[in-house]
Every structure is written in C-alpha cells, then in structure tokens.
Design a protein around this motif. Structure first.
Motif, PDB file in Angstrom:
ATOM      1  N   LYS A  14       0.825  -1.199   0.000  1.00 12.28           N
ATOM      2  CA  LYS A  14       0.000   0.000   0.000  1.00 12.28           C
ATOM      3  C   LYS A  14       0.863   1.254   0.000  1.00 12.28           C
ATOM      4  CE  LYS A  14      -3.892  -2.156   2.397  1.00 12.28           C
ATOM      5  NZ  LYS A  14      -4.845  -2.073   3.536  1.00 12.28           N
ATOM      6  N   ASP A  15       0.440   2.229  -0.765  1.00  6.12           N
ATOM      7  CA  ASP A  15       1.133   3.519  -0.782  1.00  6.12           C
ATOM      8  C   ASP A  15       0.996   4.196   0.574  1.00  6.12           C
ATOM      9  OD1 ASP A  15       1.927   3.273  -3.408  1.00  6.12           O
ATOM     10  OD2 ASP A  15       0.133   4.261  -4.194  1.00  6.12           O
ATOM     11  N   ASN A  16       2.074   4.839   0.969  1.00  7.55           N
ATOM     12  CA  ASN A  16       2.082   5.658   2.188  1.00  7.55           C
ATOM     13  C   ASN A  16       1.761   4.852   3.451  1.00  7.55           C
ATOM     14  OD1 ASN A  16       2.561   7.919   0.530  1.00  7.55           O
ATOM     15  ND2 ASN A  16       0.360   8.233   0.239  1.00  7.55           N
ATOM     16  N   TYR A  17       1.998   3.559   3.383  1.00  6.23           N
ATOM     17  CA  TYR A  17       1.812   2.741   4.579  1.00  6.23           C
ATOM     18  C   TYR A  17       3.172   2.551   5.242  1.00  6.23           C
ATOM     19  CZ  TYR A  17       0.288  -0.966   7.705  1.00  6.23           C
ATOM     20  OH  TYR A  17       0.005  -1.709   8.823  1.00  6.23           O
ATOM     21  N   ASN A  18       3.212   2.757   6.533  1.00  9.76           N
ATOM     22  CA  ASN A  18       4.471   2.697   7.263  1.00  9.76           C
ATOM     23  C   ASN A  18       4.769   1.260   7.676  1.00  9.76           C
ATOM     24  OD1 ASN A  18       6.806   3.477   8.615  1.00  9.76           O
ATOM     25  ND2 ASN A  18       5.704   4.013  10.492  1.00  9.76           N
ATOM     26  N   TYR A  19       5.334   0.489   6.745  1.00 11.01           N
ATOM     27  CA  TYR A  19       5.694  -0.894   7.058  1.00 11.01           C
ATOM     28  C   TYR A  19       6.843  -0.910   8.066  1.00 11.01           C
ATOM     29  CZ  TYR A  19       2.852  -2.488   3.142  1.00 11.01           C
ATOM     30  OH  TYR A  19       1.807  -2.758   2.299  1.00 11.01           O
ATOM     31  N   GLN A  20       6.708  -1.745   9.074  1.00  9.82           N
ATOM     32  CA  GLN A  20       7.748  -1.838  10.084  1.00  9.82           C
ATOM     33  C   GLN A  20       8.840  -2.797   9.630  1.00  9.82           C
ATOM     34  OE1 GLN A  20       6.336  -1.883  14.239  1.00  9.82           O
ATOM     35  NE2 GLN A  20       4.241  -1.914  13.420  1.00  9.82           N
ATOM     36  N   HIS A  74       4.977   4.683  -9.624  1.00  5.06           N
ATOM     37  CA  HIS A  74       4.009   5.063  -8.617  1.00  5.06           C
ATOM     38  C   HIS A  74       2.644   5.129  -9.269  1.00  5.06           C
ATOM     39  CE1 HIS A  74       6.521   5.790  -5.164  1.00  5.06           C
ATOM     40  NE2 HIS A  74       7.380   6.401  -5.927  1.00  5.06           N
ATOM     41  N   ILE A  75       1.676   4.487  -8.642  1.00 12.67           N
ATOM     42  CA  ILE A  75       0.318   4.485  -9.161  1.00 12.67           C
ATOM     43  C   ILE A  75      -0.584   5.124  -8.120  1.00 12.67           C
ATOM     44  CG2 ILE A  75      -1.634   3.031  -9.846  1.00 12.67           C
ATOM     45  CD1 ILE A  75       0.268   1.057 -10.894  1.00 12.67           C
ATOM     46  N   ALA A  76      -1.456   5.979  -8.566  1.00 12.16           N
ATOM     47  CA  ALA A  76      -2.420   6.557  -7.642  1.00 12.16           C
ATOM     48  C   ALA A  76      -3.276   5.440  -7.084  1.00 12.16           C
ATOM     49  CB  ALA A  76      -3.282   7.582  -8.358  1.00 12.16           C
ATOM     50  N   SER A  77      -3.290   5.298  -5.792  1.00 12.66           N
ATOM     51  CA  SER A  77      -3.956   4.152  -5.168  1.00 12.66           C
ATOM     52  C   SER A  77      -5.066   4.622  -4.266  1.00 12.66           C
ATOM     53  CB  SER A  77      -2.944   3.347  -4.356  1.00 12.66           C
ATOM     54  OG  SER A  77      -3.589   2.354  -3.632  1.00 12.66           O
ATOM     55  N   GLN A  78      -6.078   3.802  -4.191  1.00 12.27           N
ATOM     56  CA  GLN A  78      -7.172   4.075  -3.280  1.00 12.27           C
ATOM     57  C   GLN A  78      -6.661   3.899  -1.867  1.00 12.27           C
ATOM     58  OE1 GLN A  78     -10.596   1.676  -3.882  1.00 12.27           O
ATOM     59  NE2 GLN A  78     -11.387   2.024  -1.827  1.00 12.27           N
ATOM     60  N   LYS A  79      -6.721   4.954  -1.079  1.00  9.06           N
ATOM     61  CA  LYS A  79      -6.184   4.907   0.271  1.00  9.06           C
ATOM     62  C   LYS A  79      -7.169   4.199   1.184  1.00  9.06           C
ATOM     63  CE  LYS A  79      -2.583   7.208  -0.889  1.00  9.06           C
ATOM     64  NZ  LYS A  79      -2.886   7.338  -2.289  1.00  9.06           N
ATOM     65  N   GLY A  92      -1.166  -1.263  -5.243  1.00  7.30           N
ATOM     66  CA  GLY A  92      -0.516  -0.658  -4.102  1.00  7.30           C
ATOM     67  C   GLY A  92       0.881  -0.231  -4.481  1.00  7.30           C
ATOM     68  N   SER A  93       1.726  -0.082  -3.492  1.00  5.63           N
ATOM     69  CA  SER A  93       3.093   0.316  -3.754  1.00  5.63           C
ATOM     70  C   SER A  93       3.756  -0.696  -4.655  1.00  5.63           C
ATOM     71  CB  SER A  93       3.866   0.426  -2.437  1.00  5.63           C
ATOM     72  OG  SER A  93       3.261   1.379  -1.596  1.00  5.63           O
ATOM     73  N   THR A  94       4.442  -0.230  -5.635  1.00  5.52           N
ATOM     74  CA  THR A  94       5.144  -1.128  -6.533  1.00  5.52           C
ATOM     75  C   THR A  94       6.608  -1.135  -6.186  1.00  5.52           C
ATOM     76  OG1 THR A  94       5.394   0.664  -8.076  1.00  5.52           O
ATOM     77  CG2 THR A  94       3.521  -0.778  -8.407  1.00  5.52           C
ATOM     78  N   SER A  95       7.322  -1.980  -6.851  1.00  4.27           N
ATOM     79  CA  SER A  95       8.713  -2.132  -6.493  1.00  4.27           C
ATOM     80  C   SER A  95       9.508  -2.547  -7.691  1.00  4.27           C
ATOM     81  CB  SER A  95       8.857  -3.186  -5.394  1.00  4.27           C
ATOM     82  OG  SER A  95       8.382  -4.407  -5.838  1.00  4.27           O
ATOM     83  N   SER A  96      10.780  -2.268  -7.622  1.00  2.27           N
ATOM     84  CA  SER A  96      11.656  -2.784  -8.659  1.00  2.27           C
ATOM     85  C   SER A  96      11.899  -4.243  -8.394  1.00  2.27           C
ATOM     86  CB  SER A  96      12.983  -2.016  -8.652  1.00  2.27           C
ATOM     87  OG  SER A  96      13.641  -2.222  -7.438  1.00  2.27           O
ATOM     88  N   VAL A  97      12.454  -4.939  -9.366  1.00  2.47           N
ATOM     89  CA  VAL A  97      12.665  -6.375  -9.222  1.00  2.47           C
ATOM     90  C   VAL A  97      14.106  -6.702  -9.513  1.00  2.47           C
ATOM     91  CG1 VAL A  97      10.313  -6.926  -9.850  1.00  2.47           C
ATOM     92  CG2 VAL A  97      12.020  -6.754 -11.608  1.00  2.47           C
ATOM     93  N   ASP A  98      14.549  -7.799  -8.965  1.00  3.39           N
ATOM     94  CA  ASP A  98      15.913  -8.217  -9.211  1.00  3.39           C
ATOM     95  C   ASP A  98      15.919  -9.389 -10.149  1.00  3.39           C
ATOM     96  OD1 ASP A  98      16.491 -10.928  -7.914  1.00  3.39           O
ATOM     97  OD2 ASP A  98      15.311  -9.876  -6.414  1.00  3.39           O
ATOM     98  N   SER A  99      17.052  -9.657 -10.706  1.00  6.14           N
ATOM     99  CA  SER A  99      17.192 -10.809 -11.587  1.00  6.14           C
ATOM    100  C   SER A  99      18.300 -11.720 -11.097  1.00  6.14           C
ATOM    101  CB  SER A  99      17.493 -10.340 -13.019  1.00  6.14           C
ATOM    102  OG  SER A  99      18.658  -9.564 -13.025  1.00  6.14           O
ATOM    103  N   GLY A 100      18.473 -11.747  -9.791  1.00  5.37           N
ATOM    104  CA  GLY A 100      19.528 -12.557  -9.223  1.00  5.37           C
ATOM    105  C   GLY A 100      19.340 -14.021  -9.483  1.00  5.37           C
ATOM    106  N   THR A 101      20.418 -14.688  -9.785  1.00  2.00           N
ATOM    107  CA  THR A 101      20.322 -16.117 -10.030  1.00  2.00           C
ATOM    108  C   THR A 101      20.106 -16.842  -8.717  1.00  2.00           C
ATOM    109  OG1 THR A 101      22.702 -16.246  -9.847  1.00  2.00           O
ATOM    110  CG2 THR A 101      21.782 -16.038 -12.047  1.00  2.00           C
TER     111      THR A 101
END
Length: 539
Positions: A104-110, A488-493, A459-468
């Motif tokens: 989720k966008d703007n969510y404070n993940y611990q 970044h995508i406008a998300s329903q809060k 929700g919040s998106t992320s980059s991805v890795d291509s690690g073997t």
C-alpha cells in the motif's frame, strides 16, 4: 523503465555478483547457440515431413488432424502467474507493476518480522477474490450446470475444491463433479456439447479419459476461467467441508495457504501431474503444522503470520523426514511411521515420499502422485533462508519501507494484474446467477470475513531483481527492492488494518491505460525453456 535501476537486493551487490553474472551470461550464450542450431534442424525436418505428408492428412473422429505426429510438440505454458524467465527478462514479467501490487502507498511498514506480518495481511487482502471475480465464477458454474442438466435431468452438479472453500487465487480453476448413472462416462459427449454451445473453443477443451480420475478440462470462452469436471467423485465435496471446519478452528489458515499457494503456483509446482503438490495436500500440510505447533490453538488467532510462514518453511524445507514419516490430521493430528501406515494401504501399496493420510479414507495416500516433492522441499528450503535473512536484526537492509520482505519469495506477475483489471472492467454489470444455482450456496464464503481492495489501482510497486538462484526449484519470485523513483500508481487509500499482538521472532508505476475492449488482454507470451537447469534458474 529507468535502465539505471538495479534488479538486485542491496546486499547482493558486490564483486561476487558481477563475477557470477559474467559466468552465467557466458553459459547462456553457449546454450543459445546450441538451441538455435537445433531449432533450425528441427524446422527443416518439420517442413520436409509436412511437404511429404500434405496430401495424407490423418482423419480422426471425422476431423482433420493437421498436427505433426512425427515430432514432439513443445509444451505450452498457460500459467499467467508463472515467473519463469524473470531472471533474464524481469521487465517482461513484473516490469509494469513491480511484482508487489499488494503493498500500500504511504503505509508505514515496520522492520523485520512485524513488517513481514503486515505484508502477508495485505497480500491476503489483495489476492482475495473480489465480488465480481466471485460472481463470474458463479456465472460460469451456472451456464455449465444448465447444459449438463439439459442433457441429463437426473444428474447433480456439485462444486468442490478452492471455490467451495473460498481459498482460490485469481487464476485458480473451478472444480465440478457430476453425479449420475452412466454405463460409460460421457466425456466425449460433454466435450461435443460444450463446443456446440460455444462454452469453450476447440483448442481450449481437453478430455483426460486415461487418467486415474477421468476429467474434462476446459477454459470458459467468455471469462477465461478454467474448469475441471469429474464424475461421481463424492469425496471432493466432503473434503471441502472438512477444510472449512479447520478454517474455523484456525483463522490464520487461509492467510498462510494463500501465500504458499502463490509461492508454488508461480514456480509451476502446484500440479500433481507435473510432479508438484496439489492444493489439498498443501492445505493438509498447513493443518498438520498448526495442529502440532508449540502454541495452543487459541493463541494462533493473534499469531504473527511472518513467524508462522518461516517456521512452516523450515519444517517442510529442512526438518521433516520425508523418508520415514507420514502426516495424519485425524484426532488432533500427529506424525506416523510409514510402516504403520502401510498396514492400512490397499493392495500392499507402499507409502509415497510425501505421505499424507486421507482423513476421509485412511487407506488413501493423498501425496502418492507428487513425484517431484523434493523440488518442493528445495523451494521451501530456499524460501526459509531468504525470509530468515531478510527479517534478521543483523540485516542492515531490512527496511520494509523500501524493500518488500515477502516479495523475496512471492511475486504477482503483470499478466495477473492486467487480467484482474480486465475482469473488473468487463463484467462490472454482470448479474448474480439465479437462485438455485450451486454457486450461490457457497457465496457466503467470500466477502464475509474479508473485503478485498479495489483492483482499479495497485498498491506500492517495487523494482525487481534478476539474481540467479542457488536453490533447485522452479523459477521463484525474486527479492524486491521497491524504489521510490519508479512506478508510482495513484492508489485508493484505505485505513491500515488493526494489528494483532505480535510475537517476538525466534532468530510504481506508470499510469495504466484502461482496457475497455471485450476481449481478454493478450496475456500469452512465448517462453523458451533451454533445459531443465534454466527452468529452475531463479530464486
């Protein structure tokens, strides 16, 4: 996409990564050269055979068979959730939505284990079926039921499996059983009727009449929902009701199952006929794990889901003795020696490597056909290591605000996100099936205990890795490094869910263009599997 973005976790950077990437790329170049030479030879041979036999096309069941029966055809991958090939081309698999649409966008993940718990909660919320997704499955069941009843008025159509329990993913199929009396199972008759009624296209329906449980498999033309139809298999309905009882006993069970089903699905380890384990086997393994957990059942209601997930992966990835031990969930659950189980097996059948006693029929071994269970074991072992390292207090890259912890082992592909959006847009005006359809009898399973987020935004998106991968299972979802500079995508809060009491641990996007066309999005892509080594290349 920004070419400067790294697809790797921060802790993966360093001289060793660059060295192994060079070695891996060199091996890839050699394999590509060999594959191209083989493909050209096969193509030339194929053309020669087609030319020689053009006038002699086989006719089977009154239909012209134009397929080449001399050369084996490559397997077509129809799994939208598969992350195969993400190591080499991550932008084609999760490049648009980042692979973590549940964040989720703007969510404070611990940080650490609490952040993993929060992500599992949000993953369950995001992946749970929406009202429209549940409604279209009810519509599919109603149309199929109507056809079957019109042919055999005395027959009964019943729903079982994940649709009845509510534990189905967006791309899961529907399991139906037809109860009736026939001298011979009407598999081909039903196939012809579905084609005549335009339920499925000719290439999207298969009859598995040689299987131990003969079924008709089809893909609904209207919704692209897959359906499996069996005959006179009454235990499926009883099994679904059994699972629902355990879901009431263990409220954490559905959330744990959702993550693990997605984990296996994207690695193509969720089908028995390909060596994986079935959803039923996975759920029974989860039930056994919760039954024998070192905490009372009443405390599991407020359990930290991250702790449960990691300990499940540790149990079945490292500690469980597959050679000598069987799983029993009856009478509170316990482990049982395979020699003891063999006494009850019919015809002297030997317990399989993954031995799970059928709670409804003790002489039946649920896991007997899962011949590739060691691949599943290795996948669980990999996931245990990945998550344990991610939540460790010693990990300086454990900031869940920037990096998804759950995303190190689970990804949602762009194809799945696009398909779900297409469903929401295309069938928003679809009415519920009429009263009397079996689909309505189980609709209460969906939506009473969960309210899925709108799919109009991710929700919040992320980059991805291509690690073997250093692990030997099928292509997993890789670690995620959400980057605030991209996607970044406008998300329903929505308001953050109320958190449970936590246990202490033991040790994006560019705007998506609306699709309003009536045909499903083009979600099919070519996948070239060089050899088995690269089929399991990525973790």
């Amino acid at each position: 996409m920004d070419p400067s973005i790294s697809w790797f976790q921060p802790e993966q950077e360093g001289p060793a990564k660059h060295l192994w990437l060079r070695l891996w790329q060199t091996q890839q170049d050699f394999d590509n050269m060999n594959i191209k030479e083989i493909d050209s030879d096969v193509e030339a041979l194929n053309n020669t055979i087609n030319t020689q036999n053009q006038a002699n096309i086989n006719v089977i069941n009154g239909k012209s068979d134009k397929t080449n029966s001399f050369l084996p055809r490559r397997r077509k991958f129809e799994n939208r959730a598969s992350t195969r090939g993400m190591n080499r081309h991550p932008e084609k698999v999760v490049g648009e939505f980042g692979g973590c649409p549940w964040r989720k966008d703007n969510y404070n993940y611990q940080r650490g284990i609490i952040g993993l718990h929060e992500e599992i909660e949000h993953f369950y919320e995001y992946m749970s079926p929406t009202k429209i997704e549940h409604r279209i499955r009810g519509d599919v069941i109603h149309r199929i039921e109507r056809i079957i009843i019109s042919m055999w008025p005395d027959a009964q159509v019943q729903v079982f499996g994940s649709y009845r329990t509510g534990l189905y993913l967006p791309t899961s199929d529907i399991d139906l059983v037809v109860i009736g009396k026939w001298s011979y199972l009407p598999l081909r008759t039903l196939e012809k009727e579905f084609l005549d009624k335009d339920i499925a296209e000719e290439g999207c329906i298969k009859v598995l009449d040689k299987a131990s449980v003969p079924i008709v498999k089809l893909t609904d033309k209207k919704t692209e929902v897959k359906v499996d139809i069996s005959f006179n298999m009454c235990n499926g309905v009883k099994s679904a009701e059994l699972i629902k009882r355990y879901m009431r006993q263990f409220p954490v069970l559905p959330k744990l199952v959702y993550v693990l089903k997605q984990f296996l699905l994207e690695r193509d380890l969720n089908e028995v006929f390909t060596g994986g384990i079935s959803s039923y086997s996975l759920i029974l393994m989860c039930i056994s794990f919760l039954q024998l957990y070192h905490r009372p059942a009443d405390q599991l209601k407020d359990a930290n889901l991250g702790v449960l997930l990691i300990e499940f992966l540790e149990l079945y990835g490292r500690k469980f003795n597959y050679m000598q031990t069987g799983i029993r969930i009856k009478d509170g659950g316990r482990y049982i020696n395979k020699e003891e189980m063999q006494k009850d097996m019919i015809d002297g059948h030997r317990p399989s490597l993954l031995c799970i006693e059928d709670p409804l029929l003790p002489s039946n071994d649920i896991g007997r056909s899962s011949y590739g269970v060691l691949q599943v074991k290795r996948a669980f072992d990999y996931a245990y290591v990945a998550l344990s390292n991610a939540v460790s207090p010693l990990n300086m890259y454990r900031d869940c605000l920037r990096q998804s912890i759950l995303g190190r082992i689970v990804r949602v592909t762009d194809e799945v996100v696009r398909y779900r959006r297409w469903v929401e847009q295309q069938f928003s005006t679809l009415h519920s099936p009429p009263v009397g359809s079996p689909s309505l009898q189980f609709s209460k399973v969906i939506g009473t205990s969960r309210s899925p987020r709108s799919l109009s935004s991710s929700g919040s998106t992320s980059s991805v890795d291509s690690g073997t991968s250093s692990e030997g299972s099928d292509p997993p979802s890789r670690g995620i490094s959400p980057n605030n500079n991209i996607h970044h995508i406008a998300s329903q809060k929505s308001h953050p869910p109320k958190h449970h009491n936590m246990w202490a641990a033991r040790k994006n996007n560019k705007n998506h263009n609306n699709q309003t066309n009536s045909t499903p999005p083009n979600v099919k892509r070519k996948r070239h599997m060089k050899n088995n080594r690269y089929h399991i290349e990525v973790e």
